[in-house]
Design a protein around this motif. Structure first.
Motif, PDB file in Angstrom:
ATOM      1  N   ALA A   1      -8.622  18.622   4.881  1.00 31.90           N
ATOM      2  CA  ALA A   1      -7.430  17.849   4.513  1.00 31.90           C
ATOM      3  C   ALA A   1      -7.820  16.415   4.144  1.00 31.90           C
ATOM      4  N   ARG A   2      -8.745  15.833   4.890  1.00 32.75           N
ATOM      5  CA  ARG A   2      -9.171  14.460   4.594  1.00 32.75           C
ATOM      6  C   ARG A   2      -9.894  14.387   3.253  1.00 32.75           C
ATOM      7  N   ILE A   3     -10.696  15.394   2.960  1.00 36.70           N
ATOM      8  CA  ILE A   3     -11.389  15.426   1.669  1.00 36.70           C
ATOM      9  C   ILE A   3     -10.387  15.547   0.528  1.00 36.70           C
TER      10      ILE A   3
ATOM     11  N   GLN B   1      -8.680  12.321  -0.017  1.00 33.88           N
ATOM     12  CA  GLN B   1      -9.540  11.376  -0.736  1.00 33.88           C
ATOM     13  C   GLN B   1      -9.560  11.684  -2.229  1.00 33.88           C
ATOM     14  N   MET B   2      -9.479  12.963  -2.586  1.00 35.63           N
ATOM     15  CA  MET B   2      -9.402  13.324  -3.999  1.00 35.63           C
ATOM     16  C   MET B   2      -8.144  12.745  -4.633  1.00 35.63           C
ATOM     17  N   VAL B   3      -7.044  12.762  -3.877  1.00 36.28           N
ATOM     18  CA  VAL B   3      -5.798  12.170  -4.364  1.00 36.28           C
ATOM     19  C   VAL B   3      -5.951  10.655  -4.505  1.00 36.28           C
ATOM     20  N   VAL B   4      -6.556  10.038  -3.503  1.00 34.07           N
ATOM     21  CA  VAL B   4      -6.769   8.584  -3.536  1.00 34.07           C
ATOM     22  C   VAL B   4      -7.603   8.199  -4.755  1.00 34.07           C
ATOM     23  N   ASP B   5      -8.633   8.981  -5.044  1.00 36.22           N
ATOM     24  CA  ASP B   5      -9.493   8.682  -6.188  1.00 36.22           C
ATOM     25  C   ASP B   5      -8.725   8.731  -7.505  1.00 36.22           C
ATOM     26  N   VAL B   6      -7.759   9.639  -7.592  1.00 39.77           N
ATOM     27  CA  VAL B   6      -6.958   9.751  -8.812  1.00 39.77           C
ATOM     28  C   VAL B   6      -5.934   8.618  -8.890  1.00 39.77           C
ATOM     29  N   LEU B   7      -5.358   8.257  -7.751  1.00 37.66           N
ATOM     30  CA  LEU B   7      -4.313   7.225  -7.729  1.00 37.66           C
ATOM     31  C   LEU B   7      -4.844   5.860  -8.147  1.00 37.66           C
ATOM     32  N   GLN B   8      -6.030   5.508  -7.678  1.00 36.31           N
ATOM     33  CA  GLN B   8      -6.649   4.218  -7.994  1.00 36.31           C
ATOM     34  C   GLN B   8      -5.703   3.049  -7.707  1.00 36.31           C
ATOM     35  N   MET B   9      -5.190   3.027  -6.473  1.00 36.22           N
ATOM     36  CA  MET B   9      -4.316   1.941  -6.034  1.00 36.22           C
ATOM     37  C   MET B   9      -4.483   1.773  -4.531  1.00 36.22           C
ATOM     38  N   PRO B  10      -4.055   0.650  -3.964  1.00 34.41           N
ATOM     39  CA  PRO B  10      -4.188   0.454  -2.513  1.00 34.41           C
ATOM     40  C   PRO B  10      -3.380   1.493  -1.739  1.00 34.41           C
ATOM     41  N   VAL B  11      -4.007   2.099  -0.725  1.00 28.90           N
ATOM     42  CA  VAL B  11      -3.334   3.127   0.053  1.00 28.90           C
ATOM     43  C   VAL B  11      -3.582   2.913   1.541  1.00 28.90           C
ATOM     44  N   GLU B  12      -2.700   3.503   2.335  1.00 30.51           N
ATOM     45  CA  GLU B  12      -2.877   3.595   3.781  1.00 30.51           C
ATOM     46  C   GLU B  12      -2.796   5.068   4.147  1.00 30.51           C
ATOM     47  N   ILE B  13      -3.845   5.590   4.793  1.00 33.70           N
ATOM     48  CA  ILE B  13      -3.877   6.989   5.192  1.00 33.70           C
ATOM     49  C   ILE B  13      -3.214   7.129   6.558  1.00 33.70           C
ATOM     50  N   VAL B  14      -2.227   8.026   6.650  1.00 27.64           N
ATOM     51  CA  VAL B  14      -1.494   8.250   7.899  1.00 27.64           C
ATOM     52  C   VAL B  14      -1.772   9.673   8.373  1.00 27.64           C
TER      53      VAL B  14
ATOM     54  N   LYS C   1       0.827  -1.199   0.000  1.00 25.98           N
ATOM     55  CA  LYS C   1       0.000   0.000   0.000  1.00 25.98           C
ATOM     56  C   LYS C   1       0.867   1.259   0.000  1.00 25.98           C
ATOM     57  N   LEU C   2       0.411   2.266  -0.723  1.00 27.13           N
ATOM     58  CA  LEU C   2       1.075   3.557  -0.723  1.00 27.13           C
ATOM     59  C   LEU C   2       0.655   4.308   0.538  1.00 27.13           C
ATOM     60  N   ARG C   3       1.622   4.732   1.333  1.00 23.81           N
ATOM     61  CA  ARG C   3       1.318   5.404   2.590  1.00 23.81           C
ATOM     62  C   ARG C   3       1.238   6.922   2.354  1.00 23.81           C
ATOM     63  N   ILE C   4       0.066   7.480   2.633  1.00 22.68           N
ATOM     64  CA  ILE C   4      -0.199   8.891   2.346  1.00 22.68           C
ATOM     65  C   ILE C   4      -0.353   9.653   3.651  1.00 22.68           C
ATOM     66  N   GLY C   5       0.502  10.645   3.860  1.00 22.33           N
ATOM     67  CA  GLY C   5       0.412  11.496   5.036  1.00 22.33           C
ATOM     68  C   GLY C   5      -0.524  12.663   4.798  1.00 22.33           C
ATOM     69  N   THR C   6      -1.405  12.925   5.774  1.00 26.80           N
ATOM     70  CA  THR C   6      -2.362  14.008   5.632  1.00 26.80           C
ATOM     71  C   THR C   6      -2.591  14.701   6.964  1.00 26.80           C
ATOM     72  N   ARG C   7      -2.931  15.977   6.905  1.00 28.16           N
ATOM     73  CA  ARG C   7      -3.393  16.670   8.098  1.00 28.16           C
ATOM     74  C   ARG C   7      -4.740  16.094   8.505  1.00 28.16           C
ATOM     75  N   THR C   8      -5.195  16.450   9.712  1.00 28.17           N
ATOM     76  CA  THR C   8      -6.355  15.768  10.284  1.00 28.17           C
ATOM     77  C   THR C   8      -7.668  16.530  10.125  1.00 28.17           C
TER      78      THR C   8
END
Length: 275
Positions: free
Chosen positions: A14-16, A19-32, A3-10
């Motif tokens: 920031a979460r929205i 999620q926009m990035v996750v939708d574009v990536l279209q690959m397994p991710v872990e949100i940190v 999984k691609l580990r994505i760091g985000t503010r809380t």
């Protein structure tokens, strides 16, 4: 698959955006989730507490320590020069970069306007020299609550953030301000260590050029969040940019350039505005 580990503010915004990035990536991710120093300090402006680096430094530390693979940032929260060893592999398509003035009743001269941005304060003072600028920090929802509670007559917010949060502003008096937006406002940017690669399909190349041009001119002016300064670039056609900028109390400077001469244009504008 790793999984691609994505760091985000809380924050919710920031979460929205993540999620926009996750939708574009279209690959397994872990949100940190990561809490930045900029989120912890709410009683003074960024300019008086360490600058935009407060939002970025903790993510760069997490990248360096291999705790995350990429970090998601609002482009306007990034310092104009990225830390050595890191780069921006991709940005998403720019949203509407406009600033909005929200109020409960029509704004009158001499109104108390909430913002923590020297840029917004400077440019709004040009609209109403009699206004009173009052510090406003916190996430979008907190800022709206402070307006509701009567601490301000009006507050200035980015349209992109309100749109992404799907906040209904129909109960407010909403004015689109004819001022330069913050550098890279409306742009979601990804940061990674040098050498880390993402698919080129993720990057909106036209927006990435605007992102780079705006930040490069800001860096040439040695300007950041502690300055009343901004650079805003727009595509006029497939090879022509309109670049607008101001620094402190200068007039807004506008130049048109083709891509072959953009560096010369940046150098000229920096020389005029900063000296």
């Amino acid at each position: 698959m790793t999984k691609l580990r994505i760091g985000t503010r809380t924050s919710k915004l920031a979460r929205i955006q993540t999620q926009m990035v996750v939708d574009v990536l279209q690959m397994p991710v872990e949100i940190v989730p990561i809490i930045s120093k900029g989120d912890q300090i709410q009683d003074r402006s960024l300019a008086n507490s360490g600058g935009k680096g407060l939002f970025v430094s903790v993510f760069e530390q997490a990248l360096q320590n291999d705790q995350i693979d990429i970090a998601v940032h609002s482009g306007k929260d990034m310092p104009s020069q990225i830390t050595e060893g890191f780069y921006v592999p991709a940005v998403l398509k720019r949203a509407n970069p406009a600033d909005l003035l929200l109020s409960k009743t029509p704004i009158q001269p001499g109104a108390i306007i909430g913002t923590s941005s020297p840029r917004r304060a400077n440019l709004y003072k040009r609209i109403d020299p009699t206004c009173q600028i009052k510090l406003l920090r916190g996430n979008v929802e907190t800022r709206l609550h402070k307006l509701e509670d009567g601490f301000y007559d009006g507050i200035i917010l980015a349209k992109a953030g309100l749109d992404r949060l799907q906040i209904d502003v129909s109960s407010y008096v909403v004015q689109t301000l004819d001022i330069l937006p913050a550098t890279a406002q409306g742009i979601i940017a990804l940061e990674a260590r040098n050498g880390f690669r993402l698919s080129k399909d993720i990057d909106d190349q036209k927006t990435h050029i605007l992102f780079d041009v705006e930040r490069k001119l800001m860096a040439k002016m040695h300007a950041d969040c502690h300055d009343a300064a901004s650079v805003y670039a727009q595509w006029i056609d497939t090879n022509t940019l309109c670049i607008q900028a101001f620094y402190q109390d200068s007039d807004i400077l506008t130049r048109y350039t083709d891509m072959d001469h953009v560096d010369d244009c940046i150098q000229e504008m920096a020389g005029i505005l900063y000296g």
